[in-house]
Design a protein around this motif. Sequence first.
Motif, PDB file in Angstrom:
ATOM      1  N   TRP A 101    -121.983 -96.215 -18.736  1.00  0.00           N
ATOM      2  CA  TRP A 101    -122.245 -96.426 -17.312  1.00  0.00           C
ATOM      3  C   TRP A 101    -122.938 -97.752 -17.020  1.00  0.00           C
ATOM      4  N   GLY A 119    -116.715 -90.532  -5.614  1.00  0.00           N
ATOM      5  CA  GLY A 119    -117.223 -89.844  -6.800  1.00  0.00           C
ATOM      6  C   GLY A 119    -116.951 -90.624  -8.066  1.00  0.00           C
ATOM      7  N   THR A 120    -115.659 -90.943  -8.317  1.00  0.00           N
ATOM      8  CA  THR A 120    -115.343 -91.792  -9.474  1.00  0.00           C
ATOM      9  C   THR A 120    -115.340 -93.263  -9.087  1.00  0.00           C
ATOM     10  N   PRO A 130    -122.004 -89.016  -8.421  1.00  0.00           N
ATOM     11  CA  PRO A 130    -120.939 -89.629  -9.229  1.00  0.00           C
ATOM     12  C   PRO A 130    -120.421 -88.673 -10.287  1.00  0.00           C
ATOM     13  N   SER A 131    -119.176 -88.879 -10.670  1.00  0.00           N
ATOM     14  CA  SER A 131    -118.575 -88.059 -11.725  1.00  0.00           C
ATOM     15  C   SER A 131    -117.665 -88.927 -12.576  1.00  0.00           C
ATOM     16  N   ALA A 132    -117.599 -88.603 -13.846  1.00  0.00           N
ATOM     17  CA  ALA A 132    -116.723 -89.340 -14.754  1.00  0.00           C
ATOM     18  C   ALA A 132    -115.265 -89.012 -14.462  1.00  0.00           C
ATOM     19  N   THR A 133    -114.412 -90.002 -14.581  1.00  0.00           N
ATOM     20  CA  THR A 133    -112.979 -89.755 -14.498  1.00  0.00           C
ATOM     21  C   THR A 133    -112.593 -88.758 -15.598  1.00  0.00           C
ATOM     22  N   ARG A 150    -128.398 -87.517 -13.366  1.00  0.00           N
ATOM     23  CA  ARG A 150    -127.390 -86.596 -12.795  1.00  0.00           C
ATOM     24  C   ARG A 150    -127.874 -85.154 -12.874  1.00  0.00           C
ATOM     25  N   ASP A 151    -128.429 -84.767 -14.008  1.00  0.00           N
ATOM     26  CA  ASP A 151    -128.929 -83.397 -14.168  1.00  0.00           C
ATOM     27  C   ASP A 151    -130.078 -83.114 -13.202  1.00  0.00           C
ATOM     28  N   SER A 201    -128.671 -82.729  -9.516  1.00  0.00           N
ATOM     29  CA  SER A 201    -127.477 -81.899  -9.344  1.00  0.00           C
ATOM     30  C   SER A 201    -127.720 -80.828  -8.282  1.00  0.00           C
ATOM     31  N   ASN A 236    -117.061 -96.639 -15.211  1.00  0.00           N
ATOM     32  CA  ASN A 236    -116.259 -95.420 -15.195  1.00  0.00           C
ATOM     33  C   ASN A 236    -114.775 -95.796 -15.316  1.00  0.00           C
ATOM     34  N   GLN A 276    -127.047 -89.401 -17.457  1.00  0.00           N
ATOM     35  CA  GLN A 276    -127.008 -87.936 -17.515  1.00  0.00           C
ATOM     36  C   GLN A 276    -128.343 -87.320 -17.095  1.00  0.00           C
TER      37      GLN A 276
END
Length: 434
Positions: free
Chosen positions: A341, A140-141, A331-334, A319-320, A323, A168, A316
Amino acid sequence: MNDRRDLLLDEVRNYHEENRPDREFVPGMTEIWPSGAVLDADDRAALVEAALDLRIAAGASSRMFESRFARKLKRRKAHLTNSGSSANLLAMTALTSPLLEERRLRPGDEVVTVAAGFPTTVNPILQNGMVPVFVDVELGTYNTTAERVAQAVGERTRAIMIAHALGNPFEAAEIARLCEEKGLFLIEDNCDAVGSTYDGQLTGTFGALATVSFYPAHHLTMGEGGCVLTADLRLARIVESLRDWGRDCWCEPGETNKCLKRFDYQLGTLPAGYDHKYIFSHVGYNLKTTDLQAALGLTQLAKLDDFCAARRRNWQRLRDAISGLPHLILPSATPRSDPSWFGFALTVEADAPFSRAELVDFLESRKIGTRRLFAGNLTRHPAYADARYRVSGDLVNSDIVTERTFWVGVYPGLTDEMIDYISSSIKEFVGSKR
């Protein structure tokens, strides 16, 4: 002469506008690259202007870029190199300098790093005769954690060298505190993360040294090129010496006697007054860049904030759009970070009704470029079969990255229409496999 040059540069800008590629996007026909340089008329003119002046070695543009880039990234010194890989080599080699006395790193010392990454974060450790200690990453991160790093520190550990994965940030503040407590050096490979922040602080400002790449895939480009940054003037002096053949003199190569002490030194067993321009205090390299590259870097630097904003916006939007899609780890931000990115990573879950290869083949068939998460687990590559290293814990997630992870682009050259086509293609493929 200046009027003629101005006319030439105006013609260069006109040439650029007249020869821009067709901007029309045709889904399934137009290639969507995962990364690439975004170059405009000012960039082309800057290169031509430097060529007209025959600025073929490092000079005024290089020094100007170093000054502006150091200020932008909030470091005291920046030294340009011919690549990001060379920047990593210089950063690690600097820590072996005799000028660091008892703190210098020596062959056999350990350096903690991650297994899932790019080889040139790890190669300088081996090239300096030291031992990489590999730790795993989080899915993910795609970064390691401060806890994993702390568990990897042993009696021989002297430094930590980690890249911020795909822009990230890793847990830089926590790892920097660990280094301070243990007396370790921290090198941040910031090649993919220029403009990212952790706890509101720019990445590349937590460690003793940071590195950047200006390869076309990265946030700024010079075609080729890199940079080493630091707030420590002693380390900056060492980096400069190592980059410039290992010489002791700090005058620019084209300067005759700017320091006014050129013939006043006695070092080693050389005779007193030996020309300081030819006294060498390190076993160094020639890893300098040129003013042609720096001229391009200066025009690119003026656009950095816009480039970073576009990367965040594209990431973003993608990702949106996907989702909640099943069978994929998105993926996700720490936590506490704001990434600039580099790419958008996807991992296919183990029980998915399709493989990574099938999804990648589908996207590539639609002209959507993909890339692996660099080397995956480096310990599985033939280059490291005979290398001396240590593994802390297991590398389960690094193996998953090797088998089931890839990424698509979010760089500023991608339009909303392209991002939407990427997301709709992913959704169409996953929906067809339920």
